[in-house]
Design an enzyme around this catalytic site. Sequence first.
Site, short mmCIF file in Angstrom:
data_model
loop_
_atom_site.label_atom_id
_atom_site.label_comp_id
_atom_site.label_asym_id
_atom_site.label_seq_id
_atom_site.Cartn_x
_atom_site.Cartn_y
_atom_site.Cartn_z
N ARG A 198 35.32 -28.10 -59.75
CA ARG A 198 36.73 -28.43 -60.03
C ARG A 198 36.81 -29.74 -60.82
O ARG A 198 37.59 -29.85 -61.78
CB ARG A 198 37.53 -28.55 -58.74
N CYS A 257 41.97 -36.91 -55.66
CA CYS A 257 41.46 -35.56 -55.36
C CYS A 257 42.42 -34.59 -56.03
O CYS A 257 42.90 -34.86 -57.12
CB CYS A 257 41.35 -35.34 -53.85
#
Length: 299
Positions: A198, A257
């Site tokens: 990711r 994040c």
Amino acid sequence: MTRAYTTLITAGELAALLASGPKPVVIDTSFDLADTGAGERRFAASHLPQSRYLHLDRDLSGAKTGRNGRHPLPDRAAFARTVGALGIAPTTQVVCLDAQGGVYAARLWWMLRWLGHEAVAVLDGGIQAWQRTGGALVAGEAGKADAADASIAGRSAAEDVAAAPYPDRPSLAPSIDAAGVAGRPARVAVLDARSGERFRGEAEPIDPVAGHIPGALNRFHKQNLADGGGFKPPPVLRDEFTALLADRAAAEVIHSCGSGVTACHNLLAMEHAGLAGSLLYPGSWSEWSADPERAIARG
């Protein structure tokens, strides 16, 4: 004087606190991004005695605008009311837990520090560690009998009890907004807690845009855990973070994040390792990437 737990607490230490007084407030934050009711259902079926439940979307996040990320922080005064409804006062020991390696518990840990609450810790190893050490779990109706004001699945803590809000206190958890991240000095590192694929932009199952904040470093939050599911020992964590961050002080680290949740896991790991004072970017990638004018990086 009773010891205050401020980062992690073991299952044995929690059992000892529950068996003596004053008892801690224990809060279950178990959650599943793919099934947002799963944690609540599990709590209703089986949870630690005397524990309460807070929901990530309903209790630990604010209203979304489409530009402020997937889990924006709630209004601080509103969260103070939620905390007050749980019976938490400045001297109360709070223990946060989940069944996901501490990810959601760490979010609540950070948010309570954001309110200025110091005596808050995450149960190391979570519900699984509690069970491995022989700790009992109780089911729905039994859980209500443990405490008359126990939170009922499907209702927020703020709706459950009318109580004075947590008092206004200086925050113990520094944070930074998107403008601050964009204008940070070159020496200040952004540390992204998402998985490598990711972070690199190879896969993005949640947010519309793949990639990361330019110049960011990557440490997948699961690297903080040992094989048994608990956090690695402080010296190991300290060595790993120091190697990644070079000679930067903790105050020169911004945690990010996907939506400001798993970033708290890295922040907690650093605090437990003695590397205190790093910052959280609550909006994280979901906020950053919502503005097409912000630069993105891949690879």
